[in-house]
Design a protein around this motif. Structure first.
Motif, mmCIF file in Angstrom:
data_model
loop_
_atom_site.group_PDB
_atom_site.id
_atom_site.type_symbol
_atom_site.label_atom_id
_atom_site.label_comp_id
_atom_site.label_asym_id
_atom_site.label_seq_id
_atom_site.Cartn_x
_atom_site.Cartn_y
_atom_site.Cartn_z
ATOM 1 N N SER A 7 79.503 83.073 95.586
ATOM 2 C CA SER A 7 80.013 84.299 94.556
ATOM 3 C C SER A 7 81.164 83.689 93.766
ATOM 4 C CB SER A 7 80.713 85.387 95.566
ATOM 5 O OG SER A 7 79.668 86.030 96.235
ATOM 6 N N ASP A 59 80.880 94.441 94.023
ATOM 7 C CA ASP A 59 79.795 95.159 95.001
ATOM 8 C C ASP A 59 78.554 94.281 94.840
ATOM 9 O OD1 ASP A 59 81.434 97.030 95.813
ATOM 10 O OD2 ASP A 59 80.553 98.558 94.483
ATOM 11 N N HIS A 98 78.189 91.164 94.496
ATOM 12 C CA HIS A 98 78.315 89.755 95.213
ATOM 13 C C HIS A 98 78.354 90.346 96.774
ATOM 14 C CE1 HIS A 98 78.965 86.797 92.249
ATOM 15 N NE2 HIS A 98 79.934 87.770 91.622
ATOM 16 N N ARG A 99 78.766 91.506 97.132
ATOM 17 C CA ARG A 99 78.834 91.924 98.587
ATOM 18 C C ARG A 99 77.411 91.827 98.910
ATOM 19 N NH1 ARG A 99 80.689 96.159 100.482
ATOM 20 N NH2 ARG A 99 81.002 97.292 98.582
ATOM 21 N N HIS A 155 75.328 88.761 99.631
ATOM 22 C CA HIS A 155 75.571 88.262 100.743
ATOM 23 C C HIS A 155 75.035 88.972 101.732
ATOM 24 C CE1 HIS A 155 78.810 85.318 100.509
ATOM 25 N NE2 HIS A 155 79.248 85.647 99.275
ATOM 26 N N VAL A 204 76.731 99.196 103.195
ATOM 27 C CA VAL A 204 77.440 97.915 102.639
ATOM 28 C C VAL A 204 78.291 98.607 101.240
ATOM 29 C CG1 VAL A 204 77.445 95.844 101.695
ATOM 30 C CG2 VAL A 204 76.125 96.102 103.660
ATOM 31 N N GLU A 262 83.871 99.191 101.373
ATOM 32 C CA GLU A 262 84.319 97.846 100.548
ATOM 33 C C GLU A 262 84.688 96.775 101.410
ATOM 34 O OE1 GLU A 262 87.194 99.410 97.664
ATOM 35 O OE2 GLU A 262 85.700 100.815 96.742
ATOM 36 N N TYR A 318 81.353 92.425 103.736
ATOM 37 C CA TYR A 318 81.228 91.276 103.147
ATOM 38 C C TYR A 318 82.245 90.596 102.188
ATOM 39 C CZ TYR A 318 76.634 91.154 105.498
ATOM 40 O OH TYR A 318 75.691 91.395 106.187
ATOM 41 N N ALA A 319 83.311 91.633 101.994
ATOM 42 C CA ALA A 319 84.447 91.038 101.147
ATOM 43 C C ALA A 319 84.886 89.604 101.575
ATOM 44 C CB ALA A 319 85.402 92.325 101.332
ATOM 45 N N GLU A 355 83.303 87.157 102.896
ATOM 46 C CA GLU A 355 82.588 86.295 102.426
ATOM 47 C C GLU A 355 82.675 85.984 101.026
ATOM 48 O OE1 GLU A 355 81.010 87.685 106.213
ATOM 49 O OE2 GLU A 355 82.189 88.721 104.551
ATOM 50 N N VAL A 356 82.726 87.110 100.018
ATOM 51 C CA VAL A 356 83.088 86.745 98.665
ATOM 52 C C VAL A 356 84.356 86.177 98.417
ATOM 53 C CG1 VAL A 356 83.255 87.941 96.506
ATOM 54 C CG2 VAL A 356 81.596 88.806 98.066
#
Length: 242
Positions: A40, A100, A102-103, A106, A155, A159, A162-163, A165-166
């Motif tokens: 990302s 969103d 990018h999340r 993931h 997901v 919000e 996976y935030a 991870e981004v």
């Protein structure tokens, strides 16, 4: 061998660069032993969700150009995309927050569908009449890519999903010296920036393969000096003139 690609769905040179990389990979003898991971990178990380505007209008304002001049800039990018066999609409596209997307990418990586979702998102953003900044469009793309609709919807609704991870990807890009995208890292040895020609990607793959038993080099220090079009963190995209 692993190749990591930092990119943003809003970046036209990431769209073009992915196609060129894949052509370069096709010309690499050990392509079946290459793992490709997409990471990302937000070009406009401070843009609020739901804050969208027409791409041509955004370019005109950013560069202080008339609308016709901004449209000509888009046409220059389009000619590069079409040369790679990609569809590209110069009008009718939106620009907005890609957090969103990018999340979801993931989530798709965790489910083994990252490449499928990325291709669909690029095509929807650059070639089709679908806005990837609309949650329902994103959900439909996720389902088309093979993700579970209920899981993908959850997901998008959360919000925080996976935030981390981004943000971790974005921190790592900064640590590697990436100020723009696309940014390619080959086996944590060599870095390559921009939408390079396919043959240069093949050469980078061969170089990384030959050196895979050596001490890993610093990808930031070993970045190619060859310039290629890219998009920077401020959203500015180099556009070659014809």
């Amino acid at each position: 061998m692993r190749v990591e690609i930092w990119s943003d769905i809003a970046c036209p040179w990431c769209y073009v660069g992915k196609a060129r990389f894949e052509k370069g990979l096709a010309g690499f003898a050990h392509r079946d032993q290459v793992e490709v991971v997409h990471r990302s990178f937000e070009l406009d990380p401070n843009r609020a969700k739901g804050d969208t505007e027409a791409v041509v209008d955004m370019l005109a304002l950013k560069y202080g150009r008339t609308r016709d001049e901004a449209l000509a800039m888009e046409e220059n990018v389009a000619s590069n995309a079409r040369a790679e066999g990609l569809g590209y609409r110069t009008e009718g596209r939106d620009h907005g927050s890609t957090f969103d997307i990018h999340r979801l990418l993931h989530l798709a990586r965790a489910r083994g569908r990252q490449g499928e979702l990325l291709d669909l998102a690029y095509r929807a953003n650059f070639a089709e009449e679908r806005s990837v900044f609309d949650s329902e469009v994103l959900l439909r793309l996720a389902v088309e890519a093979g993700l579970d609709e209920t899981e993908a919807r959850a997901v998008l609704a959360d919000e925080s999903a996976y935030a981390d991870e981004v943000r971790a990807d974005e921190r790592e890009a900064a640590e590697l010296g990436a100020t723009g995208v696309p940014f390619f890292v080959f086996d944590r040895r060599y870095g390559l920036s921009g939408g390079q020609p396919a043959e240069l990607f093949t050469q980078a793959l061969e170089q990384a393969w030959q050196g895979r038993d050596d001490t890993p080099a610093d990808p930031a220090a070993s970045r190619s000096a060859d310039t290629a079009p890219a998009c920077d963190r401020d959203g500015s995209c180099e556009v070659p003139q014809h």
